[in-house]
Write an enzyme that holds these catalytic residues in place. Structure first.
Site, short mmCIF file in Angstrom:
data_model
loop_
_atom_site.label_atom_id
_atom_site.label_comp_id
_atom_site.label_asym_id
_atom_site.label_seq_id
_atom_site.Cartn_x
_atom_site.Cartn_y
_atom_site.Cartn_z
N TYR A 94 -5.67 0.50 8.42
CA TYR A 94 -6.94 0.39 7.94
C TYR A 94 -7.67 0.36 8.16
O TYR A 94 -9.10 -0.64 7.39
CB TYR A 94 -6.49 -0.21 6.20
CG TYR A 94 -5.77 0.90 5.39
CD1 TYR A 94 -5.70 2.55 4.75
CD2 TYR A 94 -4.10 0.19 5.62
CE1 TYR A 94 -4.74 2.73 4.30
CE2 TYR A 94 -3.26 0.56 4.97
CZ TYR A 94 -3.57 1.98 4.18
OH TYR A 94 -2.59 2.47 3.55
N ASP A 107 5.15 -0.17 3.41
CA ASP A 107 6.13 -1.00 4.29
C ASP A 107 4.70 -2.27 2.90
O ASP A 107 5.09 -1.76 2.40
CB ASP A 107 4.77 -0.91 5.00
CG ASP A 107 3.51 -1.18 4.69
OD1 ASP A 107 2.74 -2.36 4.04
OD2 ASP A 107 2.72 0.21 5.52
N ASP A 136 0.65 -1.24 0.36
CA ASP A 136 0.03 0.35 -0.18
C ASP A 136 0.43 1.24 0.15
O ASP A 136 0.26 2.26 -0.50
CB ASP A 136 -1.03 -0.01 1.23
CG ASP A 136 -0.05 -0.26 2.41
OD1 ASP A 136 0.93 -0.18 3.33
OD2 ASP A 136 -0.74 1.24 2.76
N GLU A 195 5.52 9.54 3.08
CA GLU A 195 5.36 8.69 2.60
C GLU A 195 4.51 8.49 1.30
O GLU A 195 3.19 9.37 1.97
CB GLU A 195 4.57 7.61 3.58
CG GLU A 195 4.22 6.08 3.44
CD GLU A 195 3.75 5.24 4.52
OE1 GLU A 195 3.39 5.76 6.16
OE2 GLU A 195 4.11 3.86 4.39
#
Ligand SMILES: *[C@@H]1O[C@H](CO)[C@@H](O)[C@H](O)[C@H]1NC(C)=O
Ligand SMILES: *[C@@H]1O[C@H](CO)[C@@H](O)[C@H](O)[C@H]1NC(C)=O
Ligand SMILES: *[C@@H]1O[C@H](CO)[C@@H](O)[C@H](O)[C@H]1NC(C)=O
Length: 493
Positions: free
Chosen positions: A236, A88, A85, A472
């Site tokens: 999430y 990571d 995603d 990120e």
């Protein structure tokens, strides 16, 4: 120019100050925004892989580790593929499905402007859908995630070296997850529209699966937070409920099939949703209203979709009396929470789609107090946000890696920040990556096209790996951007 127009003009100019008049190379940015998805690929990389420093990873997903489904242990199933995603090495299917839906929507609306990049955009969609066909291959189950997120986040490892548990988590009839299932149905349904033109057999397969998965999501209702909360949260978590994904899934299936069943579903249950004025991986209401409005040009069933959509745009435009979002001094749109640029890209996408709708319907939005938003104004708004991202901002900084003179060097991304396999063949274990994480040096691998979380509300950016909120990249920042860049590549306004 009357006083009122003057005021509108003035506010508009203020909202876009900080923008230099520099022309951006939207074509170059488009190419890069799609290339980024190759850097996020999990699984066996094809010979056509262009981002060469990435290698195969997670080839045992679904075969090796235990599954958590709370029913019966599932048989081993191929779950190789899909996307990481963000920075990571976990495959979170809920945001991955939203990403795929948005890539598909980008191609549906703006694929005609993509030129040679269309081929790569189609590959990016298919990298998602091939995986979702696997994740939904066992009837009565939908895989929601692969990778133990707490263990993963505790390490700083290349995906190619990853040795944390690759646990696969599924929802089922007994322990449902309507948000993740319905979003996967939306992704499969939207992608079937994309593929109809290029590969009819594949398109049919996607649509058939979309119908089944939607039916499963609707028949067995519940949130995956209930049983999988320990692993999906806080990453999430479904904060806004699953009803919006059900209506969104139905809206996409209606667009793909034109069947009254899906229309009736969306028309009936749109009233169950709150109008948060949001659009992102968790909350879909604004996207539903825009998607359906397009299908209702000049129809009498436009309520509540078109009025809702109009209200949404009036809640965002800075000159509108009902504006409810914030702007940085440099003109960047802000919402609370992390990865702010996800909002700028997703909202800009909706602005462009709705501008096209307004133009076809020959209308404008009346925001009250004499503020009338034309299709041109909506496009100008989207372009202002995109130009900001590409470098027209007080720092003259592009927030897309590899685009422009000055861009983020220390993005929060494991694969980008660790030496590639080509440079360092030896295994780097869980904590072995810490020195690279802590290093003041730029990342060794350019994740070209990655758009980071972005600056803070004062237009500052620290370019620090530790500051993941700002540094990120995520797949759902880029997915709507692909469509917006395609539009501006071929249209001056
Ligand atoms: C919408 O609300 C009605 C009435 O509460 C309920 O019967 C129905 O199941 C809801 N549907 C969805 C998709 O949330
Ligand atoms: C919708 O109605 C408007 C105003 O009557 C007209 O200009 C426009 O062409 C119509 N659009 C479509 C797609 O029928
Ligand atoms: C950004 O670019 C403009 C125009 O070239 C220049 O005037 C300004 O000083 C630059 N700002 C920074 C922070 O570099």
């Amino acid at each position: 120019m009357g006083f009122r127009q003057m005021l509108i003009f003035f506010v508009t100019v203020v909202a876009v100050t900080g923008r230099s008049t520099a022309e951006h190379n939207y074509g170059e940015a488009l190419t890069k925004s799609i290339l980024f998805f190759e850097g996020q690929r999990s699984g066996k990389l094809p010979a056509t892989q262009r981002m060469k420093w990435r290698k195969d990873s997670a080839l045992g997903d679904g075969f090796q580790a235990k599954h958590i489904s709370f029913v019966t242990p599932l048989q081993k199933v191929d779950l190789v593929g899909g996307y990481y995603d963000a920075g990571d090495n976990v495959k979170f299917n809920f945001p991955m499905a939203f990403t795929t839906t948005m890539l598909a929507w980008s191609v549906i609306e703006f694929g005609k402007f993509m030129g040679p990049d269309l081929k790569y955009a189609l590959d990016a969609v298919r990298w998602g859908t091939d995986y979702f066909l696997k994740a939904t291959s066992i009837p009565g189950h939908v895989f929601a995630q692969v990778g133990e997120p707490h263990r993963d986040h505790n390490c700083w490892e290349r995906p190619e070296d990853m040795d944390t548990p690759r646990t696969a988590y599924a929802v089922s009839k007994q322990f449902p997850g309507s948000e993740v299932s319905a979003e996967i149905a939306a992704a499969l349904g939207a992608s079937s529209i994309v593929y109809r033109k290029y590969h009819l057999g594949y398109a049919r397969k996607l649509l058939n699966r979309a119908r089944k998965v939607f039916d499963f999501a609707d028949r067995y209702r519940g949130s995956y937070n209930d049983k999988l909360g320990k692993w999906v949260c806080p990453f999430y978590c479904d904060y806004s409920g699953y009803k919006d994904e059900l209506v969104w899934g139905a809206a996409w299936l209606f667009r793909a099939t034109k069947e009254p069943y899906y229309w009736n579903y969306a028309d009936k249950y749109i009233h169950n949703l709150s109008n948060f004025g949001e659009f992102g991986w968790d909350t879909k209401d604004a996207g539903i209203n825009v998607l359906i409005s397009k299908l209702l040009i000049n129809s009498t069933s436009s309520k509540p979709f078109i009025p809702n959509a109009d209200n949404f745009f009036c809640s965002v435009l800075p000159e509108s009396p009902s504006v409810s979002v914030s702007y940085s001094p440099g003109g960047l749109f802000f919402k609370p929470g992390g990865s702010n640029l996800q909002h700028a890209t997703a909202f800009s996408f909706l602005f462009l789609v709705y501008a096209g709708f307004l133009k076809n319907a020959n209308r404008k939005i009346d925001c009250g107090n004499g503020v009338i938003a034309s299709p041109e104004r909506l496009k100008e708004f989207a372009r202002g946000q995109i130009d900001y991202i590409l470098g027209s901002n007080p720092l003259n900084m592009s927030y897309m890696v590899g685009y422009g003179q000055k861009f983020p060097q220390r993005i929060h991304h494991r694969a980008s920040s660790l030496p590639s396999i080509d440079q360092h063949l030896g295994h780097i274990d869980c904590k072995g990556g810490s020195s690279y994480f802590d290093s003041p040096n730029p990342n060794p691998n350019l994740l070209i096209g990655a758009v980071v979380g972005g600056p803070d509300i004062k237009d500052s950016y620290t370019d620090s790996r530790a500051d993941f909120v700002h540094s990120e990249p995520t797949t759902y920042i880029n997915a709507p951007l692909v469509g917006v860049l395609a539009y501006f590549k071929s249209n001056k306004s």
